[in-house]
Design an enzyme around this catalytic site. Structure first.
Site, PDB file in Angstrom:
ATOM      1  N   ASP A   1       4.264  -2.471  15.592  1.00 11.95           N
ATOM      2  CA  ASP A   1       2.886  -2.059  15.836  1.00 11.95           C
ATOM      3  C   ASP A   1       1.977  -3.248  15.545  1.00 11.95           C
ATOM      4  O   ASP A   1       2.301  -4.107  14.706  1.00 11.95           O
ATOM      5  CB  ASP A   1       2.488  -0.875  14.949  1.00 11.95           C
ATOM      6  CG  ASP A   1       1.108  -0.348  15.312  1.00 11.95           C
ATOM      7  OD1 ASP A   1       1.019   0.442  16.269  1.00 11.95           O
ATOM      8  OD2 ASP A   1       0.129  -0.749  14.658  1.00 11.95           O
TER       9      ASP A   1
ATOM     10  N   HIS B   1      -7.170   4.739   6.972  1.00 15.79           N
ATOM     11  CA  HIS B   1      -7.115   3.605   7.892  1.00 15.79           C
ATOM     12  C   HIS B   1      -5.717   3.490   8.492  1.00 15.79           C
ATOM     13  O   HIS B   1      -4.727   3.887   7.878  1.00 15.79           O
ATOM     14  CB  HIS B   1      -7.448   2.286   7.178  1.00 15.79           C
ATOM     15  CG  HIS B   1      -8.860   2.194   6.719  1.00 15.79           C
ATOM     16  ND1 HIS B   1      -9.199   2.185   5.390  1.00 15.79           N
ATOM     17  CD2 HIS B   1     -10.035   2.122   7.403  1.00 15.79           C
ATOM     18  CE1 HIS B   1     -10.518   2.101   5.269  1.00 15.79           C
ATOM     19  NE2 HIS B   1     -11.041   2.068   6.474  1.00 15.79           N
TER      20      HIS B   1
ATOM     21  N   ASP C   1       2.033   2.228  10.860  1.00 17.34           N
ATOM     22  CA  ASP C   1       2.191   2.824  12.185  1.00 17.34           C
ATOM     23  C   ASP C   1       3.573   2.532  12.763  1.00 17.34           C
ATOM     24  O   ASP C   1       4.138   3.370  13.477  1.00 17.34           O
ATOM     25  CB  ASP C   1       1.100   2.324  13.123  1.00 17.34           C
ATOM     26  CG  ASP C   1      -0.252   2.951  12.806  1.00 17.34           C
ATOM     27  OD1 ASP C   1      -0.329   3.746  11.843  1.00 17.34           O
ATOM     28  OD2 ASP C   1      -1.240   2.651  13.504  1.00 17.34           O
TER      29      ASP C   1
END
Length: 210
Positions: free
Chosen positions: A16, A180, A186
Site C-alpha cells: 500500500d 488515520h 492498509d
C-alpha cells in the site's frame, strides 16, 4: 475452472502507498513540460507485508515500510486521511534512495493491493521520475498484481469496493484506521482481506452473541 493467480506460488507481497494527494500528471503533460523541469514526487509512504504459503493457508511474515520525502507540497485533504505532515518528511529519504531496497523486498513475486491501479501508477511514475525507466514505461504491469477490490466484487457483487467496507463484510478489525490511514496498516488489512477471500472464509469468526 481457471487457475487463480496465487495458485502454485509460495510468496506474495501485500503493498500500500500513501501520497501527497496531488494528481499524477498525464504522460502528455510530462512530455510537453519545459526541458529540465523536474516533476514533483507523489509517494510519501510505502508499506509492504509478505505472505508465505503454509500448506493450503497463508501466514504473514516480514514487513517493510518507509516514508519518502517527495520534495513536493502535500494536499490538505491528503493530510486529513493519513495524518502525515510536511515536517514528518523532512528527514525521510528520497525515492531513489529506497528504490533498490523496495525492489529487493518485492522480488519477482505477485503483489496484492486494493484498487491496484493506484499503486501501479504511483510506482511507475516514481521509477520514471528518478530515471530508472522511461516515462510511460511499465516497471510494474497490471499482470503483476492481485487486486482485492476486484476479488471483492466477485465475492460480494454490487457492494461497495472500498477497503473499509470490505473489512466490515469480512469481519476484520479496522479500528486502527479510524483516526488515520497508514501504508503498512492498509497493507496488513489488504493481506487479511486477500487471505479470507482466497480461502473462502467470508463469515464472522468467533462471534459472540449476548
Amino acid at each position: 475452472m481457471s487457475m487463480q493467480p496465487w495458485e502454485g506460488r509460495d510468496r506474495l507481497v501485500a503493498i500500500d502507498i500513501e501520497t501527497t494527494g496531488r494528481r499524477l500528471p498525464s504522460l502528455q503533460d510530462i512530455r510537453k513540460a519545459p526541458k529540465g523541469l523536474r516533476q514533483p514526487g507523489i509517494i510519501i509512504e510505502i508499506g509492504c507485508l509478505e505472505l508465505l504459503r503454509e500448506g493450503d493457508a497463508w501466514r504473514k511474515a516480514r514487513s517493510w515500510e518507509t516514508r519518502v520525502n517527495p520534495d513536493a507540497p502535500l494536499h490538505p485533504d491528503a493530510i486529513k486521511v493519513h495524518g502525515i505532515k510536511p515536517a514528518d518528511l523532512k528527514a525521510a529519504p528520497r525515492f531513489p534512495e529506497v528504490a533498490d531496497t523496495l525492489l529487493a523486498f518485492l522480488g519477482e513475486d505477485r503483489l496484492v493491493a486494493h484498487a491496484y491501479e493506484n499503486e501501479m501508477d504511483f510506482l511507475n511514475y516514481e521509477f520514471a521520475r528518478c530515471g530508472r525507466a522511461a516515462w510511460g514505461a511499465d516497471t510494474f504491469s497490471a499482470d503483476r498484481f492481485i487486486c482485492t477490490k476486484e476479488m471483492s466484487h466477485e465475492v460480494f457483487p454490487g457492494a461497495s469496493g472500498s477497503l473499509d467496507a470490505l473489512c466490515d463484510r469480512l469481519w476484520l478489525d479496522r479500528s486502527d484506521r479510524f483516526a488515520h490511514h497508514g501504508a503498512l496498516l492498509d497493507a496488513d488489512l489488504t493481506a487479511d482481506a486477500f487471505v479470507k477471500m482466497a480461502l473462502g472464509d467470508t463469515g464472522p469468526r468467533d462471534a459472540v452473541y449476548e
